[in-house]
Design a protein around this motif. Structure first.
Motif, PDB file in Angstrom:
ATOM      1  N   LYS A   1       0.817  -1.368  -0.003  1.00  0.00           N
ATOM      2  CA  LYS A   1      -0.004  -0.110   0.000  1.00  0.00           C
ATOM      3  C   LYS A   1       0.798   1.304  -0.018  1.00  0.00           C
ATOM      4  CE  LYS A   1      -4.283  -1.902   2.330  1.00  0.00           C
ATOM      5  NZ  LYS A   1      -5.019  -1.848   3.612  1.00  0.00           N
ATOM      6  N   GLN A   2       2.017   1.264   1.014  1.00  0.00           N
ATOM      7  CA  GLN A   2       2.834   2.442   0.907  1.00  0.00           C
ATOM      8  C   GLN A   2       3.597   2.711  -0.583  1.00  0.00           C
ATOM      9  OE1 GLN A   2       5.806   2.061   3.712  1.00  0.00           O
ATOM     10  NE2 GLN A   2       6.475   4.411   3.486  1.00  0.00           N
ATOM     11  N   ALA A   3       3.831   1.391  -1.197  1.00  0.00           N
ATOM     12  CA  ALA A   3       4.599   1.575  -2.425  1.00  0.00           C
ATOM     13  C   ALA A   3       3.485   2.234  -3.487  1.00  0.00           C
ATOM     14  CB  ALA A   3       4.989   0.399  -2.924  1.00  0.00           C
ATOM     15  N   ALA A   4       2.151   1.725  -3.482  1.00  0.00           N
ATOM     16  CA  ALA A   4       1.099   2.239  -4.193  1.00  0.00           C
ATOM     17  C   ALA A   4       0.960   3.830  -4.081  1.00  0.00           C
ATOM     18  CB  ALA A   4      -0.102   1.573  -4.086  1.00  0.00           C
ATOM     19  N   VAL A   5       1.098   4.427  -2.922  1.00  0.00           N
ATOM     20  CA  VAL A   5       0.947   5.720  -2.551  1.00  0.00           C
ATOM     21  C   VAL A   5       1.921   6.335  -3.120  1.00  0.00           C
ATOM     22  CG1 VAL A   5       0.598   7.345  -0.754  1.00  0.00           C
ATOM     23  CG2 VAL A   5      -0.721   5.277  -0.521  1.00  0.00           C
ATOM     24  N   GLN A   6       3.144   5.925  -2.800  1.00  0.00           N
ATOM     25  CA  GLN A   6       4.347   6.503  -3.184  1.00  0.00           C
ATOM     26  C   GLN A   6       4.243   6.781  -4.831  1.00  0.00           C
ATOM     27  OE1 GLN A   6       7.515   4.353  -1.250  1.00  0.00           O
ATOM     28  NE2 GLN A   6       7.335   5.543   0.474  1.00  0.00           N
ATOM     29  N   GLY A   7       4.200   5.538  -5.382  1.00  0.00           N
ATOM     30  CA  GLY A   7       3.870   5.693  -7.031  1.00  0.00           C
ATOM     31  C   GLY A   7       2.818   6.744  -7.396  1.00  0.00           C
ATOM     32  N   LYS A   8       1.819   6.527  -6.792  1.00  0.00           N
ATOM     33  CA  LYS A   8       0.745   7.690  -7.293  1.00  0.00           C
ATOM     34  C   LYS A   8       1.380   9.135  -7.195  1.00  0.00           C
ATOM     35  CE  LYS A   8      -3.963   8.769  -6.793  1.00  0.00           C
ATOM     36  NZ  LYS A   8      -5.160   8.468  -5.910  1.00  0.00           N
ATOM     37  N   ALA A   9       2.074   9.252  -5.888  1.00  0.00           N
ATOM     38  CA  ALA A   9       2.377  10.692  -5.609  1.00  0.00           C
ATOM     39  C   ALA A   9       3.705  11.030  -6.854  1.00  0.00           C
ATOM     40  CB  ALA A   9       3.058  10.779  -4.219  1.00  0.00           C
ATOM     41  N   ALA A  10       4.409   9.847  -7.234  1.00  0.00           N
ATOM     42  CA  ALA A  10       5.520  10.316  -7.872  1.00  0.00           C
ATOM     43  C   ALA A  10       4.906  10.663  -9.377  1.00  0.00           C
ATOM     44  CB  ALA A  10       6.369   9.081  -8.314  1.00  0.00           C
ATOM     45  N   LYS A  11       3.740   9.992  -9.870  1.00  0.00           N
ATOM     46  CA  LYS A  11       3.094  10.051 -11.023  1.00  0.00           C
ATOM     47  C   LYS A  11       2.639  11.505 -11.091  1.00  0.00           C
ATOM     48  CE  LYS A  11      -0.071   7.876 -14.344  1.00  0.00           C
ATOM     49  NZ  LYS A  11      -0.831   6.784 -14.442  1.00  0.00           N
ATOM     50  N   ILE A  12       1.999  12.059  -9.980  1.00  0.00           N
ATOM     51  CA  ILE A  12       1.288  13.165 -10.124  1.00  0.00           C
ATOM     52  C   ILE A  12       2.476  14.523 -10.190  1.00  0.00           C
ATOM     53  CG2 ILE A  12       0.077  14.652  -8.633  1.00  0.00           C
ATOM     54  CD1 ILE A  12      -1.306  12.480  -7.510  1.00  0.00           C
TER      55      ILE A  12
END
Length: 239
Positions: free
Chosen positions: A63-74
């Motif tokens: 879940k943390q990786a998914a959140v970080q990935g989404k933040a990086a994409k934004i």
């Protein structure tokens, strides 16, 4: 005299006692085994505690990786948008700079008629400009950025032969003139850019048909004209 026989109690446990002990031990064993079996049955089908902890930790990391990935994409999208805005502004600035230093013909989709220096009965002297034959109402554009110094009827002060006319002063010290107009859309003192609509073509003044009379001058007044076609050619404009 007879002898009394005395029996001593044996130290070995009686059979009943042995049986009781065995039964008690068996019951205890059964209870212990039964409790263990019940516990085993109650926990059957559930992962071990270590497995539960590992699964929870793995899920948290995912879940943390998914959140970080989404933040990086934004963040990447924001950077891309900013870069696009900067690029667009730079392109617009470059286009504006190019437009400020370039020239064009006064009309589009024309036919060249009378040229500079021609003799003819329509002119008291040799022809002072280049005629662009176009229908009445054709959009007339400023050939280069500048400031309007003449605009009005009677050749804007240069004589009735020009009809409605406009003269624009340019930064390089030259002047462009547009004549025989049906409508004038600018006024004296107005700044114009290259390609800006300044008038509509017409057939006013001394004109044998609808066209735009175009001149390049060294002063704002009649008598200072130079060959406009040659001038435009030097500025990279083919007419």
């Amino acid at each position: 005299m007879s002898k009394r026989v005395t029996f001593k109690h044996s130290r070995r446990p009686s059979l009943s006692r042995v049986r009781g002990a065995v039964m008690a031990a068996g019951l205890g064993t059964s209870m212990v085994l039964g409790a263990g079996a019940a516990f085993a049955a109650g926990t059957a089908g559930f992962p071990h505690t270590a497995e539960l902890v590992g699964a929870t930790a793995a899920d948290s990391v995912a879940k943390q990786a998914a959140v970080q990935g989404k933040a990086a994409k934004i963040a990447e999208q924001v950077v891309a948008k900013k870069a696009a805005v900067v690029k667009k502004a730079a392109t617009a600035k470059k286009a504006a700079a190019k437009k400020a230093t370039s020239w064009e013909a006064p009309v589009n989709h024309y036919q060249l008629s009378a040229s500079f220096g021609n003799d003819g009965s329509r002119w008291a002297h040799k022809h002072s400009g280049q005629d662009f034959a176009v229908p009445i109402g054709t959009k007339v554009e400023a050939v280069h950025a500048g400031t309007v110094v003449k605009a009005g009827p009677n050749g804007a002060g240069d004589g009735p032969a020009y009809g409605n006319a406009i003269v624009i002063k340019h930064a390089n010290g030259t002047y462009s003139q547009y004549a025989h107009l049906s409508r004038i859309d600018v006024h004296i003192g107005q700044s114009v850019s290259m390609g800006q609509k300044i008038a509509l073509s017409g057939n006013t003044g001394n004109s044998s048909g609808p066209h735009v009379h175009f001149e390049i001058r060294n002063t704002p007044n009649y008598g200072s004209a130079i060959n406009p076609v040659m001038f435009l050619h030097k500025e990279g404009v083919t007419v």
